[in-house]
Design a protein around this motif. Structure first.
Motif, PDB file in Angstrom:
ATOM      1  N   ASN A 149      56.134 -11.950   0.109  1.00 22.13           N
ATOM      2  CA  ASN A 149      57.337 -11.315  -0.425  1.00 22.13           C
ATOM      3  C   ASN A 149      58.562 -12.022   0.146  1.00 22.13           C
ATOM      4  O   ASN A 149      58.665 -12.231   1.350  1.00 22.13           O
ATOM      5  N   VAL A 161      59.970  -6.714 -12.583  1.00 18.12           N
ATOM      6  CA  VAL A 161      59.341  -7.754 -11.759  1.00 18.12           C
ATOM      7  C   VAL A 161      58.891  -8.916 -12.635  1.00 18.12           C
ATOM      8  O   VAL A 161      58.439  -8.719 -13.771  1.00 18.12           O
ATOM      9  N   LEU A 178      53.282  -4.832  -5.296  1.00 18.73           N
ATOM     10  CA  LEU A 178      54.010  -5.939  -4.686  1.00 18.73           C
ATOM     11  C   LEU A 178      53.507  -6.198  -3.263  1.00 18.73           C
ATOM     12  O   LEU A 178      53.249  -5.253  -2.517  1.00 18.73           O
ATOM     13  N   GLY A 235      63.253 -10.683  -7.117  1.00 26.78           N
ATOM     14  CA  GLY A 235      62.685 -11.010  -5.815  1.00 26.78           C
ATOM     15  C   GLY A 235      63.627 -11.867  -4.989  1.00 26.78           C
ATOM     16  O   GLY A 235      63.756 -11.687  -3.774  1.00 26.78           O
TER      17      GLY A 235
END
Length: 311
Positions: free
Chosen positions: A72, A103, A66, A110
């Motif tokens: 992000n 994910v 990630l 997220g």
């Protein structure tokens, strides 16, 4: 140093309808979203430093693949808060995320991480933003963020103290427009079986594909809302429809196989894909049936969970 630890809960779509495409390229949707107990752990710390040059941000996660920069949403949330309410503050924001939610799964993992950072810095910096303002900032990050902000305000003890009486602090909502306009509704109380096949599905691809296909069946969101209000699980299950399934199931074999297997092993449940996929979930009041289904699905998809909704 000040710190706060928050649960960033996953969501499922109890229904999802696409009503058309707007001039700006976004799709007009109408859907009912529900938060579930499966969650990421987000630990936010603030280290004030009068000698620092403004606010710096560091981010770590337990998933090596990630990004830990502005790609992000959690990092981007800290940037937005720094710009909007961090005037005059100096120091370092440190964010540590333990990912438990799969994910790229259609579960708003997220988005939830970004929401937790907005909430956390609002508390740590004593910014005093209400839920409406936080949701407005969240909409700048993504269409699922405002709903996850609302759900976290209901599901986290530290946030209940702040927002407990706010009607927007809810774990279930009707979302419309581009998904950021939200109407709180009574949540579903039910066990949930959730399974994600080992692949990712592009949301943009699914919506583009949907534009070229006829939608055969749409959910009746008004009926579902009434079913939730009455606590009538049969009405809820009857209206569990996701118009994005048509494209995803026909183009991603593993998603189709996961749904078919879940229907086979949980015949009394209603089974639906969440978001644009690839996660599939089952709703049933028969927990033993879901437990049996969990054992079967776990052998096929490692990321399989037995959880429940948050009320």
């Amino acid at each position: 140093m000040k710190s706060i630890r928050l649960k960033a809960y996953a969501k499922v779509n109890l229904s999802l309808d696409v009503l058309g495409k707007l001039d700006n390229g976004y799709h007009q949707v109408e859907m009912i979203m529900q938060q579930i107990k499966l969650s990421d752990d987000v630990f936010i710390r603030w280290f004030p430093d009068e000698d620092a040059d403004g606010i710096s941000i560091t981010l770590k996660t337990n998933r090596y693949y990630l990004p830990v920069d502005s790609r992000n949403l959690a990092y981007k949330a800290a940037q937005i808060m720094s710009e909007r309410v961090g005037h005059g503050l100096k120091g370092t924001v440190r964010i540590d995320i333990k990912k438990n939610i799969p994910v790229a799964a259609g579960l708003a993992g997220g988005s939830g991480n970004g929401a937790a950072v907005l909430h956390g810095l609002n508390v740590l910096w004593e910014a005093g933003l209400n839920l409406k303002k936080l949701c407005s900032l969240g909409a700048e990050l993504g269409s699922d963020v405002p709903f996850t902000i609302m759900g976290q305000a209901r599901g986290n003890r530290d946030l209940i103290k702040v927002f407990g009486k706010d009607p927007m602090a809810t774990t279930c909502a009707l979302a419309y427009g581009t998904g950021t306009e939200l109407k709180p509704i009574k949540p579903l109380e039910s066990p949930i079986l959730l399974s994600k096949p080992p692949l990712s599905v592009s949301t943009a691809e699914v919506y583009q594909g949907l534009d070229k296909e006829a939608i055969e069946k749409r959910p009746d969101n008004k009926a579902m809302e009434e079913g939730l209000l009455a606590g009538n699980i049969d009405i809820v299950k009857k209206n569990m429809v996701n118009v994005l399934e048509g494209y995803t199931l026909s183009h991603y074999k593993q998603v189709k196989e996961t749904k078919e297997k879940m229907i086979e092993v949980c015949p009394g449940a209603s089974v639906l894909m969440s978001g644009s996929g690839p996660s599939v979930f089952a709703v049933s009041q028969d927990r033993e049936e879901l437990e049996r289904g969990y054992k079967e699905l776990k052998e096929i998809n490692e990321e399989t969970y037995l959880t429940r909704t948050i009320v």
